[in-house]
Structure formats: structure tokens, C-alpha cells
Design a protein around this motif. Structure first.
Motif, PDB file in Angstrom:
ATOM      1  N   VAL A 246      -5.882   4.520  -0.620  1.00  0.00           N
ATOM      2  CA  VAL A 246      -5.201   3.513  -1.448  1.00  0.00           C
ATOM      3  C   VAL A 246      -5.721   2.136  -1.065  1.00  0.00           C
ATOM      4  O   VAL A 246      -5.799   1.805   0.125  1.00  0.00           O
TER       5      VAL A 246
ATOM      6  N   ASP B 207       1.093   4.295  -2.791  1.00  0.00           N
ATOM      7  CA  ASP B 207       0.894   5.677  -2.362  1.00  0.00           C
ATOM      8  C   ASP B 207       2.082   6.539  -2.803  1.00  0.00           C
ATOM      9  O   ASP B 207       1.902   7.645  -3.345  1.00  0.00           O
TER      10      ASP B 207
ATOM     11  N   THR C  42      -5.737   4.116  -6.403  1.00  0.00           N
ATOM     12  CA  THR C  42      -5.538   5.324  -5.608  1.00  0.00           C
ATOM     13  C   THR C  42      -6.662   6.298  -5.935  1.00  0.00           C
ATOM     14  O   THR C  42      -7.135   6.327  -7.075  1.00  0.00           O
TER      15      THR C  42
ATOM     16  N   GLU D 185       2.103   7.197  -6.693  1.00  0.00           N
ATOM     17  CA  GLU D 185       1.168   8.242  -7.118  1.00  0.00           C
ATOM     18  C   GLU D 185       1.733   9.629  -6.809  1.00  0.00           C
ATOM     19  O   GLU D 185       1.608  10.564  -7.617  1.00  0.00           O
TER      20      GLU D 185
ATOM     21  N   PRO E  78      -2.821  10.982  -3.278  1.00  0.00           N
ATOM     22  CA  PRO E  78      -3.941  10.112  -2.911  1.00  0.00           C
ATOM     23  C   PRO E  78      -4.463  10.380  -1.499  1.00  0.00           C
ATOM     24  O   PRO E  78      -3.693  10.621  -0.576  1.00  0.00           O
TER      25      PRO E  78
ATOM     26  N   ARG F 249       0.841  -1.208   0.000  1.00  0.00           N
ATOM     27  CA  ARG F 249       0.000   0.000   0.000  1.00  0.00           C
ATOM     28  C   ARG F 249       0.877   1.259   0.000  1.00  0.00           C
ATOM     29  O   ARG F 249       0.616   2.210  -0.748  1.00  0.00           O
TER      30      ARG F 249
END
Length: 299
Positions: A250, A186, A261, A189, A247, A182
Motif C-alpha cells: 500500500v 489497507d 493497493t 481493500e 493487498p 496507510r
């Protein structure tokens, strides 16, 4: 179209990853079939007044959803139902979908679909949709969804090759590893946005996209491929970026190869009259294995 028997026989062709693995991984391939069946349920009646909607019945309680031109990103099922009602209009209507592509994580617990979604009423509302799905004991549900109106024009409704994993894996129980997946998405992005500010948004869309990526865009049809998407964003000539983003949420599969996201794009300059200052987004990301880089596949 993608039946278990066809996948097991491998007759779709060697270009589709995972086709030859169907016999030894039938349970996961079967989830692919159930995802297709769930996507079909997006079609059906819609009536905001009494909630008799096949779409809203499929949403998770904490769904992230937006529908243009309604401002904002709904973050729960009740608000999402209101957003769809405003976008589709009051009264009864019928939603019809033409799915274009479906994808699946290697643990069979998350997936995505996108295609055309029209709303029938006195005057047909043409649109496109993208859905991110999660599977629980209750079956497949939509965890993120967007609907975008589209202009009239020629579109291609042929099914594209499904985005199947190169291998299948059991659902992982390692919570630490799952959290690292995760965090990595994150961070990806955020780097995407940061690079767009310096190298130009066109180059960033090329760098972070996959060759089979899809962008909803503002035309009648979708835009396919990171190169074409980059050109639509100004290509190498684009200087900087008109927006920045990060984001707010997520989701990632336990196998670490599929995720989504969502959040807001913020304008770097003045907001044009009649436009939103903050624009909701969600992006679906994919990679072959957790050691590989994330690349967007639908957004």
C-alpha cells in the motif's frame, strides 16, 4: 491541455475541484503540470536488449508492475523491465500513449494517469495502461504500472476532467498520521474483498467505487462509473465472488487523500484451463479528506 495559466484563470470550469485555488497554490498546481509532462515521457523507443526504454527509465527501484499476458507481479525495476520485454516482444519498437485522465494528491507528491498505450512493430499491439506516480527530488517516477492488451474497436480518446483535490495541503511530516492513512486504505481493500464474498461482487464494485471511477476491463475502451463497472461484474444478480484478494503493498500520500493497493486475486473455484490461479492487481483510491471513506477511482 491543463496549463497552469488555464487553471489559474479557472476557465476549465467550476466542475474541476481546485481550479479557483491556483493563484494561491501555484507550486502544487505546477506539480500537476510536471506530472502531465512526465506522463508524456512514457511514449518513446523500447528495446529490451539494451534497456533503452523511456518507460523503464521512469520506474522506481521497488516498482510494482504487471503486463498481461505475462504471469506475476514484478516488485522491482529489473524484473519489471523483463516483464515489459516479454509483453511487448523482442527487438526494437516504439511505444505511443494517449493519456485520458490524470489525478493528483493534495500535497502534490503522488498522482496517477491512464490511457491507451500501443506498441509499434511489424504488427501494432493495442493496449491500455494505468500508472501510479510518486514525486521525489528526482522528479516524478512510476511506483505502480500495468499494461493490458485490448481488442480492436471504437474508443474515446478525449481527455477527461483531471482529478484535482478540493484543496491543497503542504506535505505532512506526521509519520504516525501517515501510517494511519496507510492502514485505513489497507483495511478498505480487505473489506472490499470480504463484502464481495457476501453481497456479491457486482454490489461490492458499486459500493466501493466512485461515480468517476475507471475500470480497465477486457473491451476496447475503458468502463467508467461505479454503476457501469458493477454491471460489468454481474450487477445485483452476481452471487458471491469468483475471486478473493488482499493487498501485499500500500502506498498513500502524506495528505491521506490518494493511494494505491497492489497484490493478487485468488480464485475461489477451480482454475480454468490456460488461466492464472493468482491474478495480479492494483487499485488506485481517492477521497476528499482523511475523514472520508476511500473509493476506488482507477483499477
Amino acid at each position: 491541455m491543463y496549463s497552469l495559466s488555464i487553471l489559474a484563470a479557472g476557465v476549465i470550469g467550476p466542475s474541476i475541484p481546485g481550479a479557483g485555488l491556483a493563484r494561491s497554490h501555484a507550486p502544487t498546481i505546477a506539480q500537476f503540470e510536471t506530472l502531465i509532462a512526465a506522463d508524456r515521457k512514457l511514449s518513446g523507443p523500447f528495446d529490451l536488449a539494451d534497456g533503452s526504454s523511456t518507460i523503464t527509465s521512469l520506474l522506481t527501484e521497488d516498482v510494482a508492475l504487471f503486463a498481461i499476458p505475462v504471469p506475476g507481479l514484478a516488485r522491482n525495476k529489473a524484473d519489471a523491465r523483463q516483464v515489459l520485454g516479454k509483453a511487448f516482444g523482442p527487438g526494437q519498437s516504439v511505444v505511443t500513449t494517449v493519456p485520458i485522465r490524470v489525478g493528483l494528491s493534495s500535497d502534490g507528491t503522488q498522482g496517477f494517469s491512464f490511457g491507451f498505450m500501443n506498441v509499434g512493430r511489424d504488427k501494432l499491439k493495442l493496449g491500455k495502461y494505468v500508472a501510479y506516480w510518486v514525486r521525489s527530488a528526482a522528479g516524478w517516477q512510476v511506483a505502480a504500472f500495468k499494461w493490458v492488451p485490448r481488442p480492436e474497436g471504437t474508443v474515446s480518446t478525449g481527455r477527461r476532467e483531471p482529478a484535482l483535490p478540493t484543496k491543497f495541503a503542504a506535505s505532512a511530516k506526521d509519520n504516525f498520521a501517515h501510517e494511519q492513512y496507510r492502514k485505513s486504505l489497507d483495511a478498505t481493500e480487505r473489506r472490499f474483498s470480504a463484502d464481495a464474498q457476501t453481497m456479491g461482487i457486482g454490489r461490492a464494485f458499486r459500493k466501493y467505487g466512485s461515480a468517476d471511477a475507471m475500470n480497465v476491463g477486457g473491451e476496447a475502451d475503458f468502463t467508467f462509473g461505479n454503476d457501469a463497472i458493477a454491471e460489468a461484474q454481474g450487477g445485483d444478480a452476481a452471487k458471491g465472488s469468483p475471486v478473493r484478494w488482499a493487498p501485499d503493498g500500500v502506498l498513500v500520500s502524506s495528505s491521506g487523500d490518494l493511494g494505491v493497493t497492489f497484490g493478487y486475486l485468488d480464485r475461489n473455484g477451480a482454475t480454468p484451463p490456460g488461466r492464472l490461479t493468482r491474478i495480479p492487481f492494483f487499485t488506485i483510491w481517492r477521497r476528499a479528506a482523511p475523514k472520508d471513506e476511500w473509493r476506488y477511482v482507477a483499477e
